[in-house]
Design a protein around this motif. Structure first.
Motif, PDB file in Angstrom:
ATOM      1  N   LEU A  72       0.888  -1.423   0.024  1.00 12.35           N
ATOM      2  CA  LEU A  72       0.107   0.023  -0.061  1.00 12.35           C
ATOM      3  C   LEU A  72       1.062   1.224  -0.129  1.00 12.35           C
ATOM      4  CD1 LEU A  72      -2.872  -1.004   2.552  1.00 12.35           C
ATOM      5  CD2 LEU A  72      -3.102  -0.876   0.229  1.00 12.35           C
ATOM      6  N   VAL A  73       0.481   2.284  -0.802  1.00  5.48           N
ATOM      7  CA  VAL A  73       1.159   3.365  -0.946  1.00  5.48           C
ATOM      8  C   VAL A  73       0.496   4.552  -0.389  1.00  5.48           C
ATOM      9  CG1 VAL A  73       2.506   5.278  -2.193  1.00  5.48           C
ATOM     10  CG2 VAL A  73       2.560   2.464  -2.654  1.00  5.48           C
ATOM     11  N   TYR A  74       0.824   5.370   0.923  1.00  5.54           N
ATOM     12  CA  TYR A  74       0.078   6.587   1.480  1.00  5.54           C
ATOM     13  C   TYR A  74       0.402   7.747   0.607  1.00  5.54           C
ATOM     14  CZ  TYR A  74      -1.748   9.612   4.923  1.00  5.54           C
ATOM     15  OH  TYR A  74      -2.584  10.747   5.476  1.00  5.54           O
ATOM     16  N   MET A  75      -0.405   8.453   0.021  1.00  2.00           N
ATOM     17  CA  MET A  75      -0.260   9.733  -0.639  1.00  2.00           C
ATOM     18  C   MET A  75      -0.560  10.979   0.459  1.00  2.00           C
ATOM     19  SD  MET A  75       0.452   8.056  -3.253  1.00  2.00           S
ATOM     20  CE  MET A  75       0.667   9.342  -4.517  1.00  2.00           C
ATOM     21  N   ALA A  76       0.612  11.714   0.572  1.00  2.00           N
ATOM     22  CA  ALA A  76       0.294  12.876   1.335  1.00  2.00           C
ATOM     23  C   ALA A  76       0.611  14.366   0.490  1.00  2.00           C
ATOM     24  CB  ALA A  76       1.249  13.076   2.467  1.00  2.00           C
ATOM     25  N   ALA A  77      -0.227  15.290   0.306  1.00  2.00           N
ATOM     26  CA  ALA A  77       0.160  16.323  -0.466  1.00  2.00           C
ATOM     27  C   ALA A  77       0.087  17.674   0.114  1.00  2.00           C
ATOM     28  CB  ALA A  77      -0.929  16.305  -1.646  1.00  2.00           C
ATOM     29  N   GLY A  78       0.422  18.868  -0.470  1.00  2.00           N
ATOM     30  CA  GLY A  78       0.360  20.147  -0.001  1.00  2.00           C
ATOM     31  C   GLY A  78       1.226  20.223   1.208  1.00  2.00           C
ATOM     32  N   ARG A  79       0.578  21.143   2.217  1.00  2.00           N
ATOM     33  CA  ARG A  79       1.534  21.486   3.318  1.00  2.00           C
ATOM     34  C   ARG A  79       1.823  20.234   4.249  1.00  2.00           C
ATOM     35  NH1 ARG A  79      -1.863  26.133   3.028  1.00  2.00           N
ATOM     36  NH2 ARG A  79      -3.396  25.042   4.372  1.00  2.00           N
ATOM     37  N   PHE A  80       0.840  19.460   4.326  1.00  2.00           N
ATOM     38  CA  PHE A  80       0.727  18.320   4.994  1.00  2.00           C
ATOM     39  C   PHE A  80       1.980  17.357   4.411  1.00  2.00           C
ATOM     40  CE2 PHE A  80      -1.079  13.731   5.659  1.00  2.00           C
ATOM     41  CZ  PHE A  80      -0.189  13.543   6.721  1.00  2.00           C
ATOM     42  N   ALA A  81       2.374  17.523   2.998  1.00  2.00           N
ATOM     43  CA  ALA A  81       3.450  16.555   2.663  1.00  2.00           C
ATOM     44  C   ALA A  81       4.830  17.368   2.965  1.00  2.00           C
ATOM     45  CB  ALA A  81       3.625  16.798   0.915  1.00  2.00           C
ATOM     46  N   TYR A  82       5.037  18.560   3.389  1.00  2.00           N
ATOM     47  CA  TYR A  82       6.032  19.371   3.854  1.00  2.00           C
ATOM     48  C   TYR A  82       6.254  18.836   5.328  1.00  2.00           C
ATOM     49  CZ  TYR A  82       6.704  22.051  -0.067  1.00  2.00           C
ATOM     50  OH  TYR A  82       6.962  22.454  -1.614  1.00  2.00           O
ATOM     51  N   ASP A  83       5.043  18.810   5.970  1.00  2.00           N
ATOM     52  CA  ASP A  83       5.325  18.477   7.562  1.00  2.00           C
ATOM     53  C   ASP A  83       5.794  17.052   7.878  1.00  2.00           C
ATOM     54  OD1 ASP A  83       4.302  20.992   8.207  1.00  2.00           O
ATOM     55  OD2 ASP A  83       2.579  20.293   8.412  1.00  2.00           O
ATOM     56  N   LEU A  84       5.158  16.182   6.849  1.00  2.00           N
ATOM     57  CA  LEU A  84       5.468  14.810   6.844  1.00  2.00           C
ATOM     58  C   LEU A  84       7.152  14.549   6.473  1.00  2.00           C
ATOM     59  CD1 LEU A  84       3.938  12.195   7.040  1.00  2.00           C
ATOM     60  CD2 LEU A  84       4.193  11.932   4.667  1.00  2.00           C
ATOM     61  N   GLU A  85       7.825  15.486   5.999  1.00  2.00           N
ATOM     62  CA  GLU A  85       9.245  15.428   5.625  1.00  2.00           C
ATOM     63  C   GLU A  85       9.917  15.592   6.940  1.00  2.00           C
ATOM     64  OE1 GLU A  85      10.607  17.311   2.178  1.00  2.00           O
ATOM     65  OE2 GLU A  85       8.928  16.839   0.882  1.00  2.00           O
ATOM     66  N   LYS A  86       9.189  16.408   7.742  1.00  2.00           N
ATOM     67  CA  LYS A  86      10.102  16.803   9.105  1.00  2.00           C
ATOM     68  C   LYS A  86      10.227  15.477   9.975  1.00  2.00           C
ATOM     69  CE  LYS A  86       8.399  21.477   8.853  1.00  2.00           C
ATOM     70  NZ  LYS A  86       7.576  22.349   9.343  1.00  2.00           N
ATOM     71  N   LEU A  87       9.344  14.429   9.816  1.00  2.00           N
ATOM     72  CA  LEU A  87       9.199  13.281  10.712  1.00  2.00           C
ATOM     73  C   LEU A  87      10.524  12.243  10.256  1.00  2.00           C
ATOM     74  CD1 LEU A  87       5.424  12.451  10.648  1.00  2.00           C
ATOM     75  CD2 LEU A  87       6.729  14.018  12.379  1.00  2.00           C
ATOM     76  N   SER A  88      10.874  11.508  11.065  1.00  2.00           N
ATOM     77  CA  SER A  88      11.838  10.569  10.484  1.00  2.00           C
ATOM     78  C   SER A  88      11.103   9.189  10.064  1.00  2.00           C
ATOM     79  CB  SER A  88      12.401   9.711  12.119  1.00  2.00           C
ATOM     80  OG  SER A  88      11.300   9.043  12.846  1.00  2.00           O
ATOM     81  N   ASP A  89      11.456   8.342   9.292  1.00  2.21           N
ATOM     82  CA  ASP A  89      10.920   7.292   8.630  1.00  2.21           C
ATOM     83  C   ASP A  89      10.051   6.645   9.386  1.00  2.21           C
ATOM     84  OD1 ASP A  89      12.494   8.231   6.295  1.00  2.21           O
ATOM     85  OD2 ASP A  89      13.244   6.252   5.943  1.00  2.21           O
ATOM     86  N   GLU A  90      10.592   6.197  10.674  1.00  2.00           N
ATOM     87  CA  GLU A  90       9.774   5.664  11.635  1.00  2.00           C
ATOM     88  C   GLU A  90       8.462   6.314  12.174  1.00  2.00           C
ATOM     89  OE1 GLU A  90      10.512   3.356  16.018  1.00  2.00           O
ATOM     90  OE2 GLU A  90      12.030   4.365  15.362  1.00  2.00           O
ATOM     91  N   ALA A  91       8.871   7.464  12.405  1.00  2.00           N
ATOM     92  CA  ALA A  91       7.573   8.401  12.836  1.00  2.00           C
ATOM     93  C   ALA A  91       6.688   8.401  11.761  1.00  2.00           C
ATOM     94  CB  ALA A  91       8.051   9.738  13.373  1.00  2.00           C
ATOM     95  N   ALA A  92       7.041   8.599  10.523  1.00  2.00           N
ATOM     96  CA  ALA A  92       6.038   8.959   9.397  1.00  2.00           C
ATOM     97  C   ALA A  92       5.311   7.377   9.166  1.00  2.00           C
ATOM     98  CB  ALA A  92       6.793   9.407   8.037  1.00  2.00           C
ATOM     99  N   VAL A  93       6.049   6.429   9.098  1.00  2.00           N
ATOM    100  CA  VAL A  93       5.253   5.112   9.281  1.00  2.00           C
ATOM    101  C   VAL A  93       4.365   4.966  10.263  1.00  2.00           C
ATOM    102  CG1 VAL A  93       5.411   2.358   9.293  1.00  2.00           C
ATOM    103  CG2 VAL A  93       7.265   3.962   7.874  1.00  2.00           C
ATOM    104  N   ASN A  94       4.707   5.308  11.437  1.00  2.00           N
ATOM    105  CA  ASN A  94       3.843   5.013  12.729  1.00  2.00           C
ATOM    106  C   ASN A  94       2.560   5.890  12.464  1.00  2.00           C
ATOM    107  OD1 ASN A  94       5.395   3.325  14.047  1.00  2.00           O
ATOM    108  ND2 ASN A  94       6.575   4.922  15.029  1.00  2.00           N
ATOM    109  N   PHE A  95       2.947   7.330  12.039  1.00  7.04           N
ATOM    110  CA  PHE A  95       1.572   8.134  11.521  1.00  7.04           C
ATOM    111  C   PHE A  95       0.619   7.308  10.396  1.00  7.04           C
ATOM    112  CE2 PHE A  95      -0.593  11.141   8.895  1.00  7.04           C
ATOM    113  CZ  PHE A  95      -1.471  11.827  10.000  1.00  7.04           C
ATOM    114  N   VAL A  96       1.102   7.004   9.397  1.00  5.46           N
ATOM    115  CA  VAL A  96       0.268   6.019   8.593  1.00  5.46           C
ATOM    116  C   VAL A  96      -0.408   5.118   8.962  1.00  5.46           C
ATOM    117  CG1 VAL A  96       0.484   5.414   6.342  1.00  5.46           C
ATOM    118  CG2 VAL A  96       1.872   7.286   6.537  1.00  5.46           C
ATOM    119  N   MET A  97       0.211   4.107   9.757  1.00  8.51           N
ATOM    120  CA  MET A  97      -0.316   3.178  10.393  1.00  8.51           C
ATOM    121  C   MET A  97      -1.690   3.429  11.237  1.00  8.51           C
ATOM    122  SD  MET A  97       0.853   0.479   9.094  1.00  8.51           S
ATOM    123  CE  MET A  97      -0.058  -0.806   9.987  1.00  8.51           C
TER     124      MET A  97
END
Length: 310
Positions: free
Chosen positions: A168-193
């Motif tokens: 599965l591929v989670y899609m994040a766009a706009g300002r949310f996409a920039y905020d997601l980049e500030k997270l570590s890979d682990e934190a991003a995956v945890n949020f998506v889960m």
């Protein structure tokens, strides 16, 4: 009025904003999208790149710092100080790089070109790809949540349907996409889960993941161009117009297909043809014979591709 969350498992709602209000009112604001169907490159873009790159001298890991143009020759300077001299240059620099002014142009770009670069918007979209051991979701193209805030909204692209892999591929766009980049890979995956388990409480942990960060990638600084509110309609045309022996290509110069791969490809074909005509006027028919031969060889580089219509 309070907005409730809505789960959807179909393709038609992906390009819509859908809100369910507590009074039972359904608002459907249709977004303008490009014509034609969506296609997924089952093997990725490597076969395309490999075919187009056949018999072409490509230099990797050469970060450009300066482009000189306008004289009888053009010169490209890379960060280690080396120079590459040619009759003409076709720039496919992403709009984000042009906006950041990371490349020096000599002479400087004219004011109308700089205005086009400044006035066009540069969007961002990131992906969090998750690979699982087993498939626990339905056989649909998209899985998504419409909710009160962008942080609670989101959708997943189901690659299992097209490729057979449990991804599965989670899609994040706009300002949310920039905020997601500030997270570590682990934190991003945890949020998506957390988002995924709102739909599927039984969702298992992913065994592999991949997180993109296009907004801060030094080679792109964004994903795609878009029309900014209140700006002129001729910006793509202005960005596309050549300056002597300096030509421009890329999705941001496509009038009808900006933000797409085919828009970038078609703009490259157009820039190459315009460059060819420019050189013909300067160098004559002998050069034309060489160019036609080169184009025939390019046609032989085509390969079959696997494209899924989802």
């Amino acid at each position: 009025m309070k907005v409730k969350s809505l789960y959807y498992y179909n393709k038609s709602l992906v390009h819509c904003m859908v809100c369910v209000l507590s009074r039972g009112l359904l608002l459907d604001l249709q977004e303008h999208v490009l014509s034609g169907g969506h296609g997924l490159m089952v093997q990725g873009y490597h076969p395309v790149i490999k075919a187009l790159a056949k018999d072409i001298d490509i230099r990797l890991n050469h970060r450009i710092t300066k482009i000189s143009y306008g004289s009888r020759k053009a010169m490209v300077t890379v960060e280690d100080g080396r120079h590459f001299i040619a009759d003409a240059v076709i720039s496919t620099l992403p709009l984000g790089i042009l906006k950041a002014k990371l490349i020096d142009f000599e002479p400087k770009l004219p004011a109308w070109k700089l205005s086009a670069i400044s006035d066009l918007g540069m969007g961002n979209e990131n992906k969090v790809a998750l690979r699982f051991n087993d498939v626990f979701w339905p056989t649909v193209e998209y899985l998504g949540i419409a909710a009160p805030t962008s942080y609670a909204c989101g959708y997943f692209l189901n690659l299992h349907k097209a490729t057979g892999h449990p991804v599965l591929v989670y899609m994040a766009a706009g300002r949310f996409a920039y905020d997601l980049e500030k997270l570590s890979d682990e934190a991003a995956v945890n949020f998506v889960m957390l988002q995924l388990r709102k739909m599927f409480p039984q969702a298992t942990e992913p065994v592999q993941h991949l997180v993109s960060r296009w907004g801060t990638d030094p080679n792109s600084l964004g994903c795609y161009s878009y029309d900014a509110v209140g700006k002129p309609e001729d910006l793509y045309d202005k960005l596309r117009l050549p300056l002597g022996n300096l030509f421009f290509a890329g999705e941001a110069v496509s009038m009808e297909n900006q933000g797409s791969v085919h828009g970038a490809y078609s703009s490259g074909i157009m820039a190459a043809e315009n460059c060819r005509r420019y050189l013909l006027e300067r160098l004559g028919n002998f050069y034309m014979i060489q160019l036609i031969s080169g184009r025939d060889e390019d046609l032989e580089a085509t390969v079959p591709l696997q494209i899924s219509r989802m």
